[in-house]
Design an enzyme around this catalytic site. Structure first.
Site, PDB file in Angstrom:
ATOM      1  N   ASP A 155       0.852  -1.176   0.000  1.00 17.19           N
ATOM      2  CA  ASP A 155       0.000   0.000   0.000  1.00 17.19           C
ATOM      3  C   ASP A 155       0.895   1.235   0.000  1.00 17.19           C
ATOM      4  OD1 ASP A 155      -2.370   1.596   0.332  1.00 17.19           O
ATOM      5  OD2 ASP A 155      -1.891   1.741   2.467  1.00 17.19           O
ATOM      6  N   ASP A 195      -0.178   4.990   0.969  1.00 18.71           N
ATOM      7  CA  ASP A 195      -0.398   5.958   2.038  1.00 18.71           C
ATOM      8  C   ASP A 195      -0.261   5.316   3.414  1.00 18.71           C
ATOM      9  OD1 ASP A 195      -0.913   7.665  -0.024  1.00 18.71           O
ATOM     10  OD2 ASP A 195      -3.078   7.739   0.284  1.00 18.71           O
ATOM     11  N   THR A 203      -2.451   0.764  -4.693  1.00 13.17           N
ATOM     12  CA  THR A 203      -3.028   1.916  -4.012  1.00 13.17           C
ATOM     13  C   THR A 203      -4.360   2.326  -4.611  1.00 13.17           C
ATOM     14  OG1 THR A 203      -2.647   4.273  -3.535  1.00 13.17           O
ATOM     15  CG2 THR A 203      -1.644   3.396  -5.541  1.00 13.17           C
ATOM     16  N   ALA A 204      -5.175   2.977  -3.793  1.00 17.19           N
ATOM     17  CA  ALA A 204      -6.416   3.568  -4.284  1.00 17.19           C
ATOM     18  C   ALA A 204      -6.171   4.894  -4.983  1.00 17.19           C
ATOM     19  CB  ALA A 204      -7.400   3.773  -3.130  1.00 17.19           C
ATOM     20  N   LYS A 228      -8.555  -4.232  -4.313  1.00 20.02           N
ATOM     21  CA  LYS A 228      -7.102  -4.436  -4.269  1.00 20.02           C
ATOM     22  C   LYS A 228      -6.765  -5.918  -4.363  1.00 20.02           C
ATOM     23  CE  LYS A 228      -5.120  -0.466  -1.877  1.00 20.02           C
ATOM     24  NZ  LYS A 228      -4.264  -0.035  -0.764  1.00 20.02           N
ATOM     25  N   ASP A 237      -1.542  -0.458   6.159  1.00 17.96           N
ATOM     26  CA  ASP A 237      -1.813   0.162   7.454  1.00 17.96           C
ATOM     27  C   ASP A 237      -3.269   0.058   7.872  1.00 17.96           C
ATOM     28  OD1 ASP A 237      -3.377   3.061   6.948  1.00 17.96           O
ATOM     29  OD2 ASP A 237      -2.309   2.261   5.231  1.00 17.96           O
TER      30      ASP A 237
END
Length: 263
Positions: A9, A11, A114-115, A159, A182
């Site tokens: 990921d 962020d 990632t988004a 994801k 996270d």
């Protein structure tokens, strides 16, 4: 022989905070985003860093980004890249880059998942010397963003679907793969691999990681400072964020001087 891969990921896992806010700042300075919208994103970023993500907050941010780029040329947003990187790179976690590069040295390709946008995922993968990026794709027509998604949202189960597609295409063994995140929202991705790792986890992900015996890594500097200072109350966080937003948007002394001279 099939080999695994490592999926990261972005962020709060590879970088401190949210990458979206650096897009917002760059877009605002280029006149592609309003001051009001930037203020909203600054506040959302602080809350995200302190409390973790939520479905509603992430979906709203995704829609705001899609709305904000609708009608803009692809090349204009691509030109935000240098300014975005100037904000993001100092917030990279050296510890996580070392982890990723160690995977590569051991024969496992490393991917950002990632988004954030596919363009940002590709850029960060190139800068960090990863093997690829997986992000949210936006529809493009004649060189302009339409404001519509062009594929599944790489969030929650999206994801997990994305890394399964990459694994099938490249021949990776997910049972021998690693995933780092996270947020509780990334549990589908973490459970899709044989070696899940919680990085700076939110409360729910930490609970799951401890109950299932996953590895936990913690080095989020902002939350550590907040805990040490005792400023955990939500009202205090929002008030501090509002002051930060006001400070960031207030014209500097030099800007005020030039405005006075131009009158």
């Amino acid at each position: 022989m099939p080999t695994g891969a490592a999926f990261f990921d972005l962020d709060k896992t590879l970088i401190e905070g949210s990458s979206a806010i650096h897009f917002g700042r760059a877009a605002y300075r280029r006149g592609l985003m309003s001051r009001r919208q930037l203020a909203k994103d600054l506040l959302a970023n602080v809350e995200f860093r302190l409390r973790g993500s939520t479905d509603e907050g992430t979906d709203a941010l995704r829609q705001r980004i899609l709305d904000s780029i609708a009608g803009h040329r692809v090349v204009d947003l691509a030109r935000l890249g240098p300014e975005m990187l100037a904000g993001i790179l100092p917030r990279a976690y050296p510890e996580m880059l070392e982890v990723a590069w160690r995977h590569q040295d051991e024969g496992r390709p490393a991917y950002i998942c990632t988004a954030a946008s596919q363009e940002l995922a590709d850029t960060m993968a190139s800068v960090f010397q990863f093997d690829g990026g997986i992000g949210m794709r936006s529809e493009i027509n004649d060189g302009y963003y339409t404001g519509k998604p062009d594929g599944p949202f790489t969030y929650r189960e999206g994801k997990a679907e994305a890394i399964r597609e990459v694994a099938a295409r490249e021949g990776y063994d997910l049972a021998d793969s690693w995933a780092y995140s996270d947020s509780e929202s990334d549990l589908p991705m973490l459970r899709a691999v044989g070696h899940p790792v919680a990085v700076n986890p939110d409360a729910e992900l930490l609970r799951v990681a401890r109950s299932e015996g996953w590895q936990v890594m913690t080095f989020d500097r902002l939350r550590r400072r907040v805990r040490i200072g005792g400023a955990v109350a939500g009202a205090g966080a929002v008030a501090g964020a509002a002051g930060y937003v006001a400070a960031r948007l207030r014209p500097s002394g030099r800007e005020r001087m030039w405005r006075t001279l131009r009158r």
